[in-house]
Design a protein around this motif. Structure first.
Motif, PDB file in Angstrom:
ATOM      1  N   GLY A  18      24.128  43.886  37.205  1.00 58.16           N
ATOM      2  CA  GLY A  18      23.912  44.165  38.643  1.00 58.16           C
ATOM      3  C   GLY A  18      25.013  45.077  39.155  1.00 58.16           C
ATOM      4  N   ALA A  19      26.128  44.504  39.541  1.00 59.67           N
ATOM      5  CA  ALA A  19      27.291  45.293  39.988  1.00 59.67           C
ATOM      6  C   ALA A  19      28.478  44.345  40.024  1.00 59.67           C
ATOM      7  N   VAL A  20      29.669  44.899  39.899  1.00 61.45           N
ATOM      8  CA  VAL A  20      30.867  44.061  40.036  1.00 61.45           C
ATOM      9  C   VAL A  20      31.789  44.629  41.108  1.00 61.45           C
ATOM     10  N   GLY A  21      32.583  43.755  41.670  1.00 62.64           N
ATOM     11  CA  GLY A  21      33.510  44.151  42.741  1.00 62.64           C
ATOM     12  C   GLY A  21      33.518  43.072  43.800  1.00 62.64           C
ATOM     13  N   PHE A  22      34.742  42.663  44.181  1.00 60.52           N
ATOM     14  CA  PHE A  22      34.835  41.553  45.128  1.00 60.52           C
ATOM     15  C   PHE A  22      36.165  41.683  45.857  1.00 60.52           C
ATOM     16  N   PRO A  23      36.175  41.514  47.178  1.00 60.97           N
ATOM     17  CA  PRO A  23      37.451  41.619  47.875  1.00 60.97           C
ATOM     18  C   PRO A  23      38.466  40.641  47.268  1.00 60.97           C
ATOM     19  N   LEU A  46      35.639  44.745  32.489  1.00 60.71           N
ATOM     20  CA  LEU A  46      34.258  44.346  32.201  1.00 60.71           C
ATOM     21  C   LEU A  46      33.421  45.578  31.849  1.00 60.71           C
ATOM     22  N   LEU A  47      33.223  46.446  32.843  1.00 60.00           N
ATOM     23  CA  LEU A  47      32.308  47.576  32.600  1.00 60.00           C
ATOM     24  C   LEU A  47      32.795  48.483  31.474  1.00 60.00           C
ATOM     25  N   LEU A  48      34.062  48.925  31.570  1.00 64.59           N
ATOM     26  CA  LEU A  48      34.552  49.863  30.560  1.00 64.59           C
ATOM     27  C   LEU A  48      34.701  49.188  29.199  1.00 64.59           C
ATOM     28  N   PRO A  69      22.421  49.722  37.925  1.00 62.66           N
ATOM     29  CA  PRO A  69      22.298  50.709  39.004  1.00 62.66           C
ATOM     30  C   PRO A  69      23.648  51.359  39.272  1.00 62.66           C
ATOM     31  N   VAL A  70      23.618  52.524  39.911  1.00 67.06           N
ATOM     32  CA  VAL A  70      24.856  53.261  40.175  1.00 67.06           C
ATOM     33  C   VAL A  70      25.702  52.571  41.253  1.00 67.06           C
ATOM     34  N   HIS A  71      25.031  51.911  42.183  1.00 67.82           N
ATOM     35  CA  HIS A  71      25.773  51.346  43.316  1.00 67.82           C
ATOM     36  C   HIS A  71      26.684  50.185  42.915  1.00 67.82           C
ATOM     37  N   GLY A  72      27.594  49.847  43.831  1.00 67.19           N
ATOM     38  CA  GLY A  72      28.509  48.745  43.605  1.00 67.19           C
ATOM     39  C   GLY A  72      27.995  47.451  44.216  1.00 67.19           C
ATOM     40  N   SER A  73      28.921  46.528  44.452  1.00 66.33           N
ATOM     41  CA  SER A  73      28.534  45.183  44.908  1.00 66.33           C
ATOM     42  C   SER A  73      28.359  45.107  46.420  1.00 66.33           C
ATOM     43  N   ALA A  74      28.644  46.225  47.115  1.00 71.41           N
ATOM     44  CA  ALA A  74      28.426  46.355  48.562  1.00 71.41           C
ATOM     45  C   ALA A  74      28.822  45.108  49.360  1.00 71.41           C
ATOM     46  N   PRO A  75      30.099  44.744  49.382  1.00 70.03           N
ATOM     47  CA  PRO A  75      30.509  43.526  50.097  1.00 70.03           C
ATOM     48  C   PRO A  75      30.126  43.559  51.576  1.00 70.03           C
ATOM     49  N   ASP A  76      29.973  44.770  52.137  1.00 73.81           N
ATOM     50  CA  ASP A  76      29.620  44.857  53.572  1.00 73.81           C
ATOM     51  C   ASP A  76      28.239  44.302  53.891  1.00 73.81           C
ATOM     52  N   ILE A  77      27.333  44.281  52.911  1.00 78.32           N
ATOM     53  CA  ILE A  77      25.981  43.757  53.213  1.00 78.32           C
ATOM     54  C   ILE A  77      25.612  42.565  52.317  1.00 78.32           C
ATOM     55  N   ALA A  78      26.535  42.156  51.444  1.00 84.54           N
ATOM     56  CA  ALA A  78      26.199  41.095  50.484  1.00 84.54           C
ATOM     57  C   ALA A  78      25.846  39.785  51.184  1.00 84.54           C
ATOM     58  N   GLY A 114      20.609  39.689  52.502  1.00 89.54           N
ATOM     59  CA  GLY A 114      19.230  40.080  52.168  1.00 89.54           C
ATOM     60  C   GLY A 114      18.938  41.528  52.531  1.00 89.54           C
ATOM     61  N   LEU A 115      19.984  42.333  52.706  1.00 88.71           N
ATOM     62  CA  LEU A 115      19.783  43.728  53.130  1.00 88.71           C
ATOM     63  C   LEU A 115      19.780  44.713  51.964  1.00 88.71           C
ATOM     64  N   ALA A 116      20.192  44.250  50.785  1.00 87.61           N
ATOM     65  CA  ALA A 116      20.331  45.173  49.645  1.00 87.61           C
ATOM     66  C   ALA A 116      18.979  45.729  49.217  1.00 87.61           C
ATOM     67  N   ASN A 117      18.977  47.009  48.980  1.00 87.92           N
ATOM     68  CA  ASN A 117      17.778  47.670  48.478  1.00 87.92           C
ATOM     69  C   ASN A 117      17.714  47.438  46.959  1.00 87.92           C
TER      70      ASN A 117
HETATM   71  N1  LIG Z   1      28.929  49.691  38.621  1.00 85.20           N
HETATM   72  C1  LIG Z   1      29.554  48.887  39.457  1.00 85.20           C
HETATM   73  O1  LIG Z   1      29.546  47.684  39.300  1.00 85.20           O
HETATM   74  C2  LIG Z   1      30.246  49.474  40.646  1.00 85.20           C
HETATM   75  C3  LIG Z   1      29.991  50.773  41.079  1.00 85.20           C
HETATM   76  C4  LIG Z   1      30.596  51.226  42.235  1.00 85.20           C
HETATM   77  C5  LIG Z   1      31.448  50.391  42.950  1.00 85.20           C
HETATM   78  N2  LIG Z   1      31.686  49.139  42.475  1.00 85.20           N
HETATM   79  C6  LIG Z   1      32.511  48.181  43.237  1.00 85.20           C
HETATM   80  O2  LIG Z   1      31.745  47.724  44.359  1.00 85.20           O
HETATM   81  C7  LIG Z   1      32.628  47.416  45.437  1.00 85.20           C
HETATM   82  C8  LIG Z   1      32.205  48.181  46.680  1.00 85.20           C
HETATM   83  O3  LIG Z   1      32.374  49.580  46.422  1.00 85.20           O
HETATM   84  P1  LIG Z   1      31.869  50.732  47.382  1.00 85.20           P
HETATM   85  O4  LIG Z   1      31.729  50.195  48.761  1.00 85.20           O
HETATM   86  O5  LIG Z   1      32.708  51.907  47.136  1.00 85.20           O
HETATM   87  O6  LIG Z   1      30.438  51.134  46.811  1.00 85.20           O
HETATM   88  P2  LIG Z   1      29.022  50.419  46.995  1.00 85.20           P
HETATM   89  O7  LIG Z   1      28.053  51.169  46.160  1.00 85.20           O
HETATM   90  O8  LIG Z   1      29.109  48.974  46.742  1.00 85.20           O
HETATM   91  O9  LIG Z   1      28.644  50.643  48.560  1.00 85.20           O
HETATM   92  C9  LIG Z   1      28.717  51.902  49.211  1.00 85.20           C
HETATM   93  C10 LIG Z   1      27.841  51.862  50.473  1.00 85.20           C
HETATM   94  O10 LIG Z   1      26.461  51.923  50.089  1.00 85.20           O
HETATM   95  C11 LIG Z   1      25.758  50.767  50.528  1.00 85.20           C
HETATM   96  N3  LIG Z   1      24.891  50.332  49.429  1.00 85.20           N
HETATM   97  C12 LIG Z   1      25.218  50.307  48.111  1.00 85.20           C
HETATM   98  N4  LIG Z   1      24.195  49.840  47.400  1.00 85.20           N
HETATM   99  C13 LIG Z   1      23.213  49.557  48.267  1.00 85.20           C
HETATM  100  C14 LIG Z   1      21.900  49.004  48.118  1.00 85.20           C
HETATM  101  N5  LIG Z   1      21.381  48.679  46.924  1.00 85.20           N
HETATM  102  N6  LIG Z   1      21.158  48.819  49.235  1.00 85.20           N
HETATM  103  C15 LIG Z   1      21.633  49.159  50.444  1.00 85.20           C
HETATM  104  N7  LIG Z   1      22.879  49.691  50.651  1.00 85.20           N
HETATM  105  C16 LIG Z   1      23.644  49.861  49.562  1.00 85.20           C
HETATM  106  C17 LIG Z   1      26.825  49.727  50.832  1.00 85.20           C
HETATM  107  O11 LIG Z   1      26.386  48.811  51.814  1.00 85.20           O
HETATM  108  C18 LIG Z   1      28.010  50.576  51.280  1.00 85.20           C
HETATM  109  O12 LIG Z   1      27.907  50.867  52.641  1.00 85.20           O
HETATM  110  C19 LIG Z   1      34.038  47.795  44.969  1.00 85.20           C
HETATM  111  O13 LIG Z   1      34.651  46.638  44.523  1.00 85.20           O
HETATM  112  C20 LIG Z   1      33.776  48.754  43.803  1.00 85.20           C
HETATM  113  O14 LIG Z   1      34.795  48.763  42.848  1.00 85.20           O
HETATM  114  C21 LIG Z   1      31.111  48.646  41.369  1.00 85.20           C
END
Ligand SMILES: NC(=O)c1ccc[n+]([C@@H]2O[C@H](COP(=O)([O-])OP(=O)(O)OC[C@H]3O[C@@H](n4cnc5c(N)ncnc54)[C@H](O)[C@@H]3O)[C@@H](O)[C@H]2O)c1
Length: 375
Positions: free
Chosen positions: A93-98, A109-111, A299-308, A311-314
Motif C-alpha cells: 500500500g504505502a508507508v509513512g507515519f508521523p 522497508l521499500l529500498l 501505487p506511487v502515492h504515500g500514506s497521506a496522513p492528512d486524509i488517513a 475514507g477519503l483516499a482514492n
Molecule cells: N511508496 C511509499 O510508500 C511512499 C511514497 C511517497 C511518500 N511516502 C510517505 O508518505 C508520507 C506522506 O508523504 P507525502 O504527503 O509527501 O505524499 P503523499 O502521496 O502521501 O500525499 C501527497 C498529497 O496527495 C494526497 N494523496 C495522496 N494519495 C492520495 C490518494 N490515493 N487519494 C487522495 N489523495 C491522495 C494526500 O492527501 C496529500 O495531500 C510520508 O511519510 C512519506 O515518506 C511513502
C-alpha cells in the motif's frame, strides 16, 4: 490469454480444476491510506478472479510498516526477505507515519525489498484516461500516454555515503551516486524493449544532467548511446532533467518511453501523476524482469496522513497497480476485466472520491467497480 481461453467452455470440471492457476501474494498494506486502498485492491482482485473462475489468489498479510517500527524498532522482520522470497508477487500500500523519519521508512522497508530482490526496474505508466480532467489546457487522452522506466536499485538512492564529525562545527555529509555498467545497460535495454512493444512513436527519451554531473550522467549518456545502437528502429532523444520538467508540461504528446535515474525518475513521475489526473491515478511496479525474485507492486502515492482514516483516499491508483501485477503475471484476461470496469466508473463523477470532484468514500469506489465487474 490463449491459455485461459483454451480452458473456458467444454472442458470437464476435473480438467478445469487441474488447470486452475494459483498465485501466492504477500500483502504489505503499510500505513495510513495504504491500508484503506489495499482493502479495495484485494476486494476487486477477489471479485474478478471469482467471476473468471480459473485463477485463484491466496494472500498472506504482513503488518510491517511504521506502526510496526514504533512497536518493535524494525520496519520489517529480520528474516523478511527470506519469507517474502516464496511469493509470486508482493502488493504494497504505502508507508509513512508521523513520528517515524521518512528515510527510515523508505530505506528499511521499500529500498530493502527493491534492492534485495533486484527489482531494478520501476515501471510507471502515465496515461490520461477518458473522462479524467487534465490540469493542462487543450490536452486529451491521446496527448498523455508516457511510460516511465526509472532505474530502481542504485543511482542517487544507492545509500552510499556518510556523515562525518556529527555535532561538530566541521560536520559534513556525503551521498554518492552509484551507476554500474551492468545495471544501467539492462535498464536502458528494458526501456528500448518496451518502446518496441508499445509501438507508439518507437522513441526513447533519456533524462540526463550531464552538463553538471560530469561523471555519473556522462556515463549514463554513454550507455544510452551504446544500447541505442542495438535498436536502430527506435528513435533516441535526451533531455536534461530541468528541460524535461518544462517539456512534459509544454508538449507531453511528444514523449513515448522515458528512461531516467532513480532520483530523476522519482521526481518526474510525480509530475507525470499530475498530468494523468493526480496521485490517485498513479500506479507503479518494482520489477525483477527475470522473475528470479518476486516483483513488488505499489501505487506511487504515500500514506497521506492528512486524509488517513477518513475514507477519503482514492483507491484507483492501487487498483491500477493490481492491473500491472496481473499483466506481469500474464493474467491478461483478468487484467483487462478489471481495467475495463475501472474505466467505466470514470464516466460518473459522483462515484469517485473527493480528490476527483466526487462524493464517494474509498470503499464505495471499490464496491462500484465490483458492480461493473458483475455486469
Ligand atoms: N511508496 C511509499 O510508500 C511512499 C511514497 C511517497 C511518500 N511516502 C510517505 O508518505 C508520507 C506522506 O508523504 P507525502 O504527503 O509527501 O505524499 P503523499 O502521496 O502521501 O500525499 C501527497 C498529497 O496527495 C494526497 N494523496 C495522496 N494519495 C492520495 C490518494 N490515493 N487519494 C487522495 N489523495 C491522495 C494526500 O492527501 C496529500 O495531500 C510520508 O511519510 C512519506 O515518506 C511513502
Amino acid at each position: 490469454m490463449i491459455i485461459i481461453d483454451k480452458y473456458i467452455g467444454a472442458v470437464p470440471a476435473s480438467k478445469e480444476k487441474e488447470k486452475m492457476r494459483e498465485y501466492k501474494i504477500a500483502v504489505i498494506p503499510g500505513d495510513g491510506i495504504g491500508i484503506e486502498v489495499m482493502n479495495e485492491g484485494l476486494k476487486i482482485l477477489n471479485k474478478a478472479s471469482e467471476i473468471l473462475g480459473d485463477v485463484k489468489f491466496s494472500f498472506d498479510n504482513f503488518e510491517w510498516g511504521c506502526e510496526y517500527y514504533l512497536k518493535t524498532g524494525r520496519m520489517m522482520d529480520e528474516d523478511g526477505l527470506d519469507r517474502l522470497k516464496k511469493y509470486d508477487a508482493i502488493l504494497l500500500g504505502a508507508v509513512g507515519f508521523p513520528g517515524v523519519p521518512d528515510h527510515i521508512s523508505l530505506r528499511d522497508l521499500l529500498l530493502k525489498i527493491r534492492q534485495g530482490f533486484d527489482q531494478y526496474i520501476n515501471y510507471r505508466p502515465v496515461k490520461l484516461l477518458e473522462h479524467v480532467e487534465c490540469p493542462l489546457k487543450n490536452k486529451e487522452p491521446k496527448d498523455i500516454d508516457i511510460l516511465f522506466i526509472r532505474e530502481n536499485i542504485e543511482g542517487e538512492y544507492a545509500g552510499a555515503g556518510g556523515i562525518l564529525n556529527e555535532g561538530h562545527e566541521s560536520e559534513m555529509a556525503v551521498q554518492t551516486s552509484v551507476f554500474t555498467r551492468k545495471n544501467t545497460d539492462r535498464v536502458m535495454r528494458f526501456a528500448f524493449e518496451e518502446a518496441k512493444k508499445r509501438n507508439k512513436f518507437n522513441k526513447v527519451t533519456s533524462i540526463t544532467k550531464s552538463n553538471a554531473l560530469n561523471y555519473s550522467m556522462v556515463f549514463w549518456d554513454k550507455i544510452f548511446a551504446e544500447v541505442g545502437k542495438d535498436y536502430p528502429e527506435i528513435e533516441t532523444n535526451a533531455n536534461h532533467v530541468d528541460a524535461a520538467s518544462m517539456f512534459l508540461i509544454q508538449k507531453p504528446e511528444t514523449y513515448d518511453v522515458v528512461v531516467g535515474s532513480n532520483l530523476f525518475g522519482d521526481i518526474l513521475t510525480d509530475l507525470g501523476a499530475t498530468l494523468q489526473g493526480g496521485l490517485g491515478f498513479a500506479a507503479g511496479a518494482n520489477l525483477n524482469p527475470e522473475k528470479k525474485y518476486p516483483s513488488m507492486f505499489e501505487p506511487v502515492h504515500g500514506s497521506a496522513p492528512d486524509i488517513a482514516g477518513k475514507g477519503l483516499a482514492n483507491p484507483l491508483a492501487m487498483i491500477w497497480t493490481v492491473v500491472l501485477m496481473l499483466d506481469f503475471l500474464e493474467e491478461n484476461k483478468l487484467s483487462e476485466m478489471i481495467f475495463s470496469a475501472f474505466k467505466k466508473i470514470l464516466k460518473d463523477k459522483t462515484k469517485l472520491t473527493a480528490d476527483l470532484g466526487g462524493s464517494s468514500k474509498t470503499h464505495e469506489v471499490g464496491d462500484y467497480i465490483c458492480d461493473y465487474l458483475e455486469k
